[in-house]
Design an enzyme around this catalytic site. Structure first.
Site, PDB file in Angstrom:
ATOM      1  NE  ARG A  42      -4.429  -1.291   1.775  1.00 22.59           N
ATOM      2  CZ  ARG A  42      -5.366  -1.611   2.654  1.00 22.59           C
ATOM      3  NH1 ARG A  42      -5.107  -1.526   3.954  1.00 22.59           N
ATOM      4  NH2 ARG A  42      -6.554  -2.013   2.254  1.00 22.59           N
ATOM      5  CE  LYS A 207     -17.225 -12.844  11.357  1.00 22.49           C
ATOM      6  NZ  LYS A 207     -17.294 -11.489  11.920  1.00 22.49           N
ATOM      7  N   GLY A 357      -7.001  -6.527   0.669  1.00 19.41           N
ATOM      8  CA  GLY A 357      -5.703  -6.458   1.325  1.00 19.41           C
ATOM      9  C   GLY A 357      -5.116  -7.841   1.548  1.00 19.41           C
ATOM     10  N   GLY A 381     -12.567  -4.189   1.546  1.00 22.03           N
ATOM     11  CA  GLY A 381     -13.958  -3.768   1.670  1.00 22.03           C
ATOM     12  C   GLY A 381     -14.352  -2.804   0.559  1.00 22.03           C
TER      13      GLY A 381
HETATM   14  C1  3PG Z   1      -8.609  -1.777   5.064  1.00 20.64           C
HETATM   15  O1  3PG Z   1      -7.530  -2.272   5.364  1.00 20.64           O
HETATM   16  O2  3PG Z   1      -9.621  -2.465   4.880  1.00 20.64           O
HETATM   17  C2  3PG Z   1      -8.675  -0.297   4.853  1.00 20.64           C
HETATM   18  O3  3PG Z   1      -7.471   0.310   5.182  1.00 20.64           O
HETATM   19  C3  3PG Z   1      -9.818   0.275   5.643  1.00 20.64           C
HETATM   20  O4  3PG Z   1      -9.613   0.006   7.004  1.00 20.64           O
HETATM   21  P1  3PG Z   1     -10.874  -0.195   7.956  1.00 20.64           P
HETATM   22  O5  3PG Z   1     -11.573  -1.445   7.489  1.00 20.64           O
HETATM   23  O6  3PG Z   1     -10.324  -0.297   9.343  1.00 20.64           O
HETATM   24  O7  3PG Z   1     -11.767   1.011   7.776  1.00 20.64           O
HETATM   25 MG    MG Z   2     -11.295  -3.469   6.165  1.00 18.22          MG
END
Ligand code: 3PG
Ligand code: MG
Length: 400
Positions: A42, A207, A357, A381
């Site tokens: 990232r 999940k 990720g 997400g």
């Molecule tokens: C992630 O790793 O999914 C993003 O950086 C967003 O982080 P978060 O899900 O804690 O908002």
């Molecule tokens: Mg996340």
């Protein structure tokens, strides 16, 4: 979607000597013991945007979250180590502010020379960043916006969050999409538009409840949906199979049964799995058929026949989206499923997108060649919500 203003538009206006506030997603995985950065993907992903701004002589003020601290400073989530790594990759020191909008941030930003880069401490050390209260978020956004004459959003991984730095700051400053956000949106819009067929999606991860919305949204669109990872056991249970002590979301079994009934045969589930005595790297393990999972063992990976079947489906595809590992790939004994699927994707003559990720980190952790994938998204997400067709607050804010 209306056209986004881009970094090139901002550069064309000229940014020399101007302060440009860049929201990045530098939320990188850290080693639990040592705190070392285990995957800097990232950080690398935001270099094109930062490099262009540095070269154009901007005073670059970078902000990001890391982990999920609870609105107050928490040293384990400091961006300090990230500032060091970012500096190495940029080939120039990054001036690190030890707070986000306090004295350190103010003086760090004030002292920046043209073409220099500052990184503010973790946004989520401030309750205003993630607050549901508009006024509280707005007050924090005011403080952040004071550090920039223009705003660039390059935090694709966070565009699905209605947070101050993502949603409220762009309402206060001239704003554009950075190179990463632009590329992510261009690639993902190909998947929601008119993907070349067959369009095959592979979903894994632990999940079902996290993936339900995207499964619903994808079912009408895809030609095949291959399901592995921890979430496959809830589907197997829905087929009436014994899953031993594998991950199971009991309250999702009926939903999974319903999805299977409505899927028109598009959903493919594992036919064999690797079962172990315990969730441990050295646990005794065997491959069994899915109708032979012993009641005292748990599934930690998909088996070789499943990999072969999934690979055959992937070899037919013209478009592939993959999110979520097939097993506990961090443990070598349970990495073969994820590796097998990743290799099948790289071999197929397709447009492939890896979302998430975890899946992106898996690709790198397994030593696979990143360039053999069409695109590796930095958003987990965020990419799923994009495919669901949801309005993403960070993108909507850039469009206004
Ligand atoms: C992630 O790793 O999914 C993003 O950086 C967003 O982080 P978060 O899900 O804690 O908002
Ligand atoms: Mg996340």
């Amino acid at each position: 979607m209306s056209a986004l203003r881009t970094l090139d538009d901002l550069l064309a206006e000229g940014v020399s000597g101007r302060r440009v506030l860049v929201r990045a997603d530098l939320n990188v995985p850290l080693d639990k013991q040592t705190g070392a950065i285990t995957d800097d993907g990232r950080i690398r992903a935001v270099l094109p945007t930062l490099g262009a701004l540095v070269e154009a002589g901007a005073k670059v003020v970078v902000c990001s979250h890391l982990g999920r601290p609870k609105g107050a400073p928490d040293p384990q989530f400091s961006l300090g180590p990230v500032a060091g790594r970012l500096g190495e990759l940029l080939g120039a020191p990054v001036h690190f502010a030890t707070d986000t909008v306090g004295d350190s941030a103010r003086s760090t930003v004030a002292d920046l020379a043209d073409g220099q880069v500052a990184l503010l401490e973790n946004l989520r050390f401030n309750a205003g960043e993630t607050s549901k209260d508009e006024a509280e978020r707005g007050a924090f956004a005011d403080q952040l916006a004071a550090f920039g004459d223009a705003y660039v959003d390059d935090a694709f991984g966070a565009v699905h969050r209605k947070h101050a730095s993502v949603f409220d700051v762009p309402a206060r400053l001239p704003h554009v999409a950075g190179r990463l956000v632009l590329r992510e949106v261009e690639v993902l819009s190909k998947l929601t538009g008119d993907p070349e067929r067959p369009y095959v999606v592979v979903l894994g991860g632990s999940k079902v409840s996290d993936k339900l919305a995207v499964i619903e949204a994808l079912l009408p669109t895809v030609d095949r949906l291959l399901i592995g990872g921890g979430m496959c056991f809830t589907f197997l249970k829905a087929q009436g199979l014994e899953v031993g002590t594998s991950l199971l979301e009991k309250d999702m079994v009926d939903t999974c049964r319903n999805l299977l009934e409505r899927s028109g045969g598009k959903i493919m589930l594992p036919v064999d799995v690797v079962v172990a005595d315990a969730f441990a790297p050295d646990a005794a393990h065997d491959t069994v058929r899915v109708d032979g999972i012993p009641s005292h063992r748990l599934g930690l990976d998909v088996g070789p026949e499943t990999v072969a079947g999934f690979s055959a489906a992937l070899s037919q595809a013209k478009t592939i989206f993959w999110n979520g590992p097939m097993g506990v790939f961090e443990m070598p004994a349970f990495a073969a499923g994820t590796r097998g699927i990743a290799e099948a994707i790289t071999k197929a003559d397709v447009f492939s997108v890896v979302g998430g990720g975890d899946s992106a980190a898996a690709v790198r952790a397994l030593g696979l060649d990143e360039s053999s994938f069409g695109h590796i998204s930095t958003g987990g997400g965020a990419s799923l919500e994009y495919l669901e067709g949801k309005t993403l607050p960070g993108i909507a804010a850039l469009e206004n």
